[in-house]
Design a protein around this motif. Structure first.
Motif, short mmCIF file in Angstrom:
data_model
loop_
_atom_site.label_atom_id
_atom_site.label_comp_id
_atom_site.label_asym_id
_atom_site.label_seq_id
_atom_site.Cartn_x
_atom_site.Cartn_y
_atom_site.Cartn_z
N MET A 1 0.85 -1.17 0.00
CA MET A 1 0.00 0.00 0.00
C MET A 1 0.90 1.24 0.00
O MET A 1 1.81 1.35 0.79
N SER A 2 0.61 2.14 -0.89
CA SER A 2 1.42 3.35 -1.00
C SER A 2 0.96 4.38 0.03
O SER A 2 -0.13 4.28 0.61
N LEU A 3 1.78 5.39 0.24
CA LEU A 3 1.42 6.48 1.14
C LEU A 3 0.17 7.20 0.63
O LEU A 3 -0.69 7.59 1.42
N ARG A 4 0.04 7.32 -0.66
CA ARG A 4 -1.14 7.95 -1.26
C ARG A 4 -2.39 7.13 -0.93
O ARG A 4 -3.43 7.68 -0.58
N GLU A 5 -2.30 5.79 -1.00
CA GLU A 5 -3.43 4.93 -0.67
C GLU A 5 -3.77 5.00 0.83
O GLU A 5 -4.94 4.99 1.21
N ILE A 6 -2.74 5.09 1.65
CA ILE A 6 -2.94 5.23 3.10
C ILE A 6 -3.68 6.53 3.40
O ILE A 6 -4.63 6.56 4.17
N ALA A 7 -3.24 7.61 2.75
CA ALA A 7 -3.89 8.91 2.94
C ALA A 7 -5.35 8.85 2.52
O ALA A 7 -6.24 9.33 3.23
N SER A 8 -5.62 8.23 1.39
CA SER A 8 -6.98 8.10 0.90
C SER A 8 -7.84 7.29 1.86
O SER A 8 -8.97 7.68 2.20
N ALA A 10 -7.39 6.88 5.00
CA ALA A 10 -7.56 7.62 6.26
C ALA A 10 -8.40 8.89 6.07
O ALA A 10 -8.77 9.53 7.04
N GLY A 11 -8.67 9.22 4.81
CA GLY A 11 -9.47 10.42 4.55
C GLY A 11 -8.72 11.71 4.79
O GLY A 11 -9.33 12.71 5.18
N VAL A 12 -7.40 11.68 4.60
CA VAL A 12 -6.60 12.89 4.79
C VAL A 12 -5.85 13.22 3.51
O VAL A 12 -5.67 12.38 2.63
N ASN A 13 -5.40 14.43 3.43
CA ASN A 13 -4.71 14.91 2.25
C ASN A 13 -3.30 14.30 2.17
O ASN A 13 -2.52 14.40 3.11
N TYR A 14 -3.00 13.71 1.02
CA TYR A 14 -1.69 13.09 0.80
C TYR A 14 -0.56 14.10 0.99
O TYR A 14 0.45 13.81 1.64
N GLY A 15 -0.73 15.30 0.47
CA GLY A 15 0.31 16.32 0.57
C GLY A 15 0.64 16.67 2.01
O GLY A 15 1.81 16.87 2.37
N LEU A 16 -0.39 16.73 2.85
CA LEU A 16 -0.16 17.05 4.26
C LEU A 16 0.61 15.92 4.96
O LEU A 16 1.51 16.18 5.76
N ILE A 17 0.22 14.69 4.67
CA ILE A 17 0.96 13.56 5.28
C ILE A 17 2.40 13.61 4.82
O ILE A 17 3.33 13.47 5.62
N HIS A 18 2.59 13.79 3.53
CA HIS A 18 3.96 13.82 3.01
C HIS A 18 4.76 14.98 3.61
O HIS A 18 5.92 14.81 3.95
N GLN A 19 4.12 16.13 3.76
CA GLN A 19 4.81 17.30 4.31
C GLN A 19 5.15 17.11 5.78
O GLN A 19 6.25 17.43 6.22
N TYR A 20 4.21 16.62 6.58
CA TYR A 20 4.41 16.55 8.03
C TYR A 20 5.01 15.24 8.52
O TYR A 20 5.62 15.20 9.58
#
Length: 158
Positions: A1-8, A10-20
């Motif tokens: 599972m990619s970080l993008r799939e994890i973000a999706s 979890a219902g959160v923005n991929y960019g924010l997860i990647h940034q923080y």
């Protein structure tokens, strides 16, 4: 599972997860460290050593075992994933402090390692082993409870 799939999921923005957070490995490290820290608190504050041992040797989601296995199979090392586990260190200290040690007693760290290995192994392979052992007609929870009770009796230093 990619970080993008994890973000999706979890219902959160991929960019924010990647940034923080950073990478998927960084996220996994955060999750494992937080879980280990919470378990360390429980092991230190448990009402008894028996309660602490029962906590580690209890049925739990196999998701944790799968995440760890997947990370290891992908080349993750203990040092990169978690380092020395605060939870296992806390339980080892508790066993060291509360269990009378004879000359031939097993090192508490070995007891904790055995408990953890068995718990992770059952979490990962329990359903498979249950089926091939002819226990597929039994409720999963009952078989898991019986297996964990047997394992506790086999390695419980208390």
């Amino acid at each position: 599972m990619s970080l993008r799939e994890i973000a999706s999921a979890a219902g959160v923005n991929y960019g924010l997860i990647h940034q923080y957070v950073g990478t998927k490995d960084d996220l996994l490290e955060i999750v494992l460290r937080r879980a280990s820290s919470e378990w360390a608190d429980y092991f230190s504050d448990a009402p008894s050593t028996e309660a602490a041992i029962t906590h580690i040797m209890r049925p739990k989601s196999s998701e944790y075992a799968r995440i760890v296995a997947q990370s290891i199979l992908a080349g993750g090392t203990p040092e990169a994933l978690l380092g020395r586990s605060p939870a296992l260190a806390a339980l080892s200290r508790r066993l060291e402090d509360e269990v009378e040690r004879s000359a031939d007693a097993v090192d508490p760290r070995v007891c904790v390692a055995a408990m953890t290995g068995m718990a992770l192994g059952w979490g990962l392979f329990g359903q498979f082993v249950q089926e091939i052992a002819g226990l597929g007609d039994q409720p999963d929870d009952s078989v898991t409870e019986a297996v964990y009770a047997l394992l506790r009796r086999a390695i419980d230093p208390v």
